[in-house]
Design an enzyme around this catalytic site. Structure first.
Site, PDB file in Angstrom:
ATOM      1  N   TYR A  78       0.842  -1.205   0.000  1.00 46.28           N
ATOM      2  CA  TYR A  78       0.000   0.000   0.000  1.00 46.28           C
ATOM      3  C   TYR A  78       0.877   1.255   0.000  1.00 46.28           C
ATOM      4  O   TYR A  78       0.565   2.249  -0.639  1.00 46.28           O
ATOM      5  CB  TYR A  78      -0.906  -0.002   1.235  1.00 46.28           C
ATOM      6  N   GLU A 176       9.585  -7.565   5.003  1.00 47.54           N
ATOM      7  CA  GLU A 176       9.640  -7.751   6.451  1.00 47.54           C
ATOM      8  C   GLU A 176       9.273  -9.170   6.890  1.00 47.54           C
ATOM      9  O   GLU A 176       9.510  -9.540   8.027  1.00 47.54           O
ATOM     10  CB  GLU A 176       8.732  -6.728   7.150  1.00 47.54           C
ATOM     11  N   SER A 229       3.589 -10.349  39.229  1.00 53.09           N
ATOM     12  CA  SER A 229       2.850 -11.607  39.183  1.00 53.09           C
ATOM     13  C   SER A 229       3.768 -12.812  39.287  1.00 53.09           C
ATOM     14  O   SER A 229       3.301 -13.938  39.433  1.00 53.09           O
ATOM     15  CB  SER A 229       2.098 -11.683  37.855  1.00 53.09           C
ATOM     16  N   GLY A 230       5.066 -12.588  39.174  1.00 52.18           N
ATOM     17  CA  GLY A 230       5.976 -13.726  39.087  1.00 52.18           C
ATOM     18  C   GLY A 230       6.296 -14.072  37.646  1.00 52.18           C
ATOM     19  O   GLY A 230       7.146 -14.902  37.365  1.00 52.18           O
ATOM     20  N   ASP A 233       7.380 -10.414  32.413  1.00 49.05           N
ATOM     21  CA  ASP A 233       7.212  -8.989  32.119  1.00 49.05           C
ATOM     22  C   ASP A 233       7.209  -8.133  33.389  1.00 49.05           C
ATOM     23  O   ASP A 233       7.945  -7.153  33.483  1.00 49.05           O
ATOM     24  CB  ASP A 233       5.907  -8.740  31.345  1.00 49.05           C
ATOM     25  N   SER A 234       6.372  -8.533  34.353  1.00 48.97           N
ATOM     26  CA  SER A 234       6.297  -7.693  35.549  1.00 48.97           C
ATOM     27  C   SER A 234       7.594  -7.749  36.346  1.00 48.97           C
ATOM     28  O   SER A 234       7.988  -6.762  36.962  1.00 48.97           O
ATOM     29  CB  SER A 234       5.091  -8.073  36.413  1.00 48.97           C
ATOM     30  N   THR A 235       8.288  -8.892  36.311  1.00 54.27           N
ATOM     31  CA  THR A 235       9.548  -8.976  37.060  1.00 54.27           C
ATOM     32  C   THR A 235      10.619  -8.093  36.423  1.00 54.27           C
ATOM     33  O   THR A 235      11.345  -7.380  37.120  1.00 54.27           O
ATOM     34  CB  THR A 235      10.059 -10.434  37.120  1.00 54.27           C
ATOM     35  N   ARG A 303     -13.475 -14.869  35.785  1.00 49.36           N
ATOM     36  CA  ARG A 303     -12.508 -13.846  35.385  1.00 49.36           C
ATOM     37  C   ARG A 303     -12.875 -12.490  35.984  1.00 49.36           C
ATOM     38  O   ARG A 303     -12.023 -11.776  36.487  1.00 49.36           O
ATOM     39  CB  ARG A 303     -12.458 -13.712  33.864  1.00 49.36           C
ATOM     40  N   LYS A 385       8.524  -9.393  23.181  1.00 53.03           N
ATOM     41  CA  LYS A 385       8.707 -10.380  24.245  1.00 53.03           C
ATOM     42  C   LYS A 385      10.147 -10.908  24.340  1.00 53.03           C
ATOM     43  O   LYS A 385      10.716 -10.988  25.424  1.00 53.03           O
ATOM     44  CB  LYS A 385       7.763 -11.568  23.998  1.00 53.03           C
ATOM     45  N   ASP A 466      -6.451 -52.735  45.999  1.00 48.17           N
ATOM     46  CA  ASP A 466      -7.519 -53.685  45.714  1.00 48.17           C
ATOM     47  C   ASP A 466      -8.873 -53.005  45.709  1.00 48.17           C
ATOM     48  O   ASP A 466      -9.906 -53.643  45.595  1.00 48.17           O
ATOM     49  CB  ASP A 466      -7.521 -54.797  46.770  1.00 48.17           C
ATOM     50  N   LYS A 521      -5.364 -25.104  18.556  1.00 46.35           N
ATOM     51  CA  LYS A 521      -6.094 -23.825  18.577  1.00 46.35           C
ATOM     52  C   LYS A 521      -5.935 -23.195  17.221  1.00 46.35           C
ATOM     53  O   LYS A 521      -4.796 -22.969  16.826  1.00 46.35           O
ATOM     54  CB  LYS A 521      -5.525 -22.915  19.651  1.00 46.35           C
ATOM     55  N   GLU A 527      -6.206 -22.140  27.082  1.00 44.98           N
ATOM     56  CA  GLU A 527      -6.814 -22.473  28.376  1.00 44.98           C
ATOM     57  C   GLU A 527      -8.059 -23.316  28.109  1.00 44.98           C
ATOM     58  O   GLU A 527      -8.584 -23.331  27.000  1.00 44.98           O
ATOM     59  CB  GLU A 527      -7.200 -21.194  29.121  1.00 44.98           C
TER      60      GLU A 527
END
Ligand code: XMP
Length: 529
Positions: A78, A176, A229-230, A233-235, A303, A385, A466, A521, A527
């Site tokens: 485009y 790309e 959260s463990g 990303d958050s760590t 949730r 990531k 048994d 999936k 999940e």
């Protein structure tokens, strides 16, 4: 910096990605970005592909100022048509044949002085015949005034064009994507040779810059709060904050009662002792489990309950921490909220997704209400990531945490089909722990993208010793995926499954059968709820 203007192609973010792999810093913004509001001058601009036709009355177009800047521009798909349309709007025709998939490109070199060396620059060091990936319906019917053809395919006579004088390039194919094997070299030719962008974007440079930026933003006294959260990303975000402002960053781990086995304890050890992060663990498991009671067949309700309770608990804790911080020697207010937003989330929220340029506001998992009136600080918002993992390693975060599988916010509550009770949580947790332990022992943890044990709400008959027993069924799930949008179940060998099944039935009270989920999936989701 190279500016990528996004017209909504599914590949747009890959352009940024490839440039960073070349150590060239690049930012992607919606195609509607006004240059006057940019605040910096790019070294070059790339116009992405997009699902529109440039001649549609409501088609998106770039700020015309882009073409007035004296910097190189590369249009992809485009983007090519946008460049042509800008020079002569009779140029684009709907292709009689749509073209998707592999194509062979013939490069045309222009050696004579009249065209100048720069028209060949895009295909420098590339073979005259190259494999490319096409995905388009429209194509140019003739070449705009001032341009020459630099590449063709059987189906697209103007698959590559370049301006005779200006550094303007257009290509019909997608450099790309990995299906264009030499595409990265083409992008390098554009960014490094033609635009002269610096190739100095590295992770350690990012760390230094980000720490300096955080310090400047937060100031001498400012304080920041954030949930951890463990997960990776958050760590990583928390560790970066700790490096930047030490104990003026307050991490909070909410134990919602549906974390993995011993998770709160393990996170506490790693974050406080290992990484020196100022962390408060709030044990709210009873409150969460109390609210989950009686929800039997509505996963969305689980949730919602968990999300809302999380916000409530986090806010209460934030108030306490703020009160304590206010009286401390730092005597600053908590004004900032840390979020581990990644670049793909940012792209999704800024992406140009329709002729009316709708901009979605991003809501991160556990998004906190505006009533907290905290300013957001998002140190990972420029990273993908795998870059977050690299950053984590750089910051000294242990390997096994850096490579951890994702874990959903609602935790094992959505892996316990049916009602979540303390007893069901115990069974699901213990089984999951054994499964993951065996996956690690078999050296498969990194190969598998996500794995867990789910607990089915049915009973089956078995014999143990048994005795005839009537106990529950564990379903194991393990998938391989790159984007979590599609996924395939992992083909374990029989011996492995035998071992896991034997251990679970022997070691977890209340389970007499183990099954393996062989649904990909789509149609399944990762999940079970
Ligand atoms: P599905 O089940 O949709 O999962 O195929 C895709 C990815 O998203 C994760 N997931 C969640 N993460 N809150 C989260 O934080 C949720 O409610 C949630 N549901 C699914 C899932 O673990 C997988 O990585």
């Amino acid at each position: 910096t190279i500016l990528v203007l996004d017209f909504g192609s599914q590949y747009s973010h890959l352009i940024t990605r490839r440039l960073r792999e070349l150590n060239v810093y690049s930012e992607m913004l919606p195609c509607t970005q006004k240059l006057s509001e940019l605040g910096w001058t790019p070294k070059g601009v790339i116009l992405s592909g997009g699902p529109y036709s440039v001649y549609w009355p409501d088609a998106p177009h770039v700020d015309p100022e882009v073409f007035k800047l004296d910097i190189p521009i590369l249009g992809i798909c485009y983007g090519l048509q946008e460049i042509a349309w800008n020079h002569d709007n009779t140029n684009v025709l709907a292709g009689e044949k749509r073209e998707y998939g592999h194509a062979y490109l013939k490069v045309e070199r222009h050696g004579d002085a009249s065209t100048g060396g720069h028209v060949n620059a895009l295909f420098k060091d590339l073979e005259d015949d190259m494999e490319v990936w096409m995905s388009h319906g429209d194509k140019l019917s003739h070449i705009p005034e001032g341009f020459v053809t630099v590449a063709t395919t059987d189906n697209a006579p103007f698959a590559g064009i370049a301006h005779r004088e200006k550094k303007l390039y257009g290509i019909q194919f997608h450099p790309e994507v990995t299906h264009t094997p030499k595409g990265k070299l083409l992008l390098k030719n554009f960014a490094v040779d033609i635009c002269q962008a610096k190739t100095n974007w590295t992770m350690s440079k990012f760390v230094d810059q980000e720490i300096a930026r955080i310090r400047a933003l937060v100031g001498e006294k400012g304080q920041v709060i954030g949930a951890v959260s463990g997960g990776v990303d958050s760590t990583v975000a928390a560790k970066l904050m700790q490096e930047a402002i030490g104990d003026r960053f307050h991490a909070v781990l909410v134990d919602n009662g549906v974390l993995r086995l011993n998770e709160a304890q393990i996170v506490k050890e790693t974050l406080t002792k290992g990484l020196g992060i100022n962390l408060t663990v709030v044990d709210a498991s009873e409150r969460f489990l109390g609210r989950l009671k009686g929800i039997t067949d509505d996963p969305e309700k689980k949730r919602k309950v968990i999300g809302n309770t999380f916000i409530e608990v986090f806010q209460e804790e934030a108030k306490k921490i703020a009160a304590a911080a206010h009286n401390s020697e730092h005597a600053g207010e908590i004004e900032w909220l840390l979020q581990g937003t990644l670049y793909p989330d940012v792209i999704e929220s800024i992406s140009f997704k329709g002729p009316s340029a709708t901009i979605k506001t991003h809501h991160n998992v556990g998004g906190l209400p505006a009533t907290m009136s905290l300013k957001l600080i998002e140190p990972l918002r420029e990273l993908f990531k795998d870059e977050v993992r690299e950053l984590g390693t750089n910051l000294g975060i242990p390997e096994d945490l850096v490579w951890r599988h994702p874990f959903p916010g609602p935790g094992i509550a959505i892996r316990i089909l049916g009602e979540v009770t303390p007893e069901q949580v115990r069974i699901a947790r213990e089984a999951d722990h054994i499964f993951i332990e065996e996956i690690k022992a078999a050296g498969l943890y990194r190969k598998i993208s996500q794995a867990f044990a789910a607990l089915l709400p049915v009973k089956a008959v078995g014999v143990m010793g048994d005795k005839r027993v009537h106990d529950q069924v564990i379903a194991l799930r393990a998938v391989e995926t790159t984007d979590f949008m599609t996924a395939d179940w992992y083909p374990f060998d029989g011996e492995f499954l035998k071992k896991v099944s034997r251990r679970i039935v022997n070691e977890v009270n209340g389970v007499c059968r183990v099954v393996y989920d062989v649904t990909s999936k789509p149609p399944g989701t990762i999940e079970m709820e």
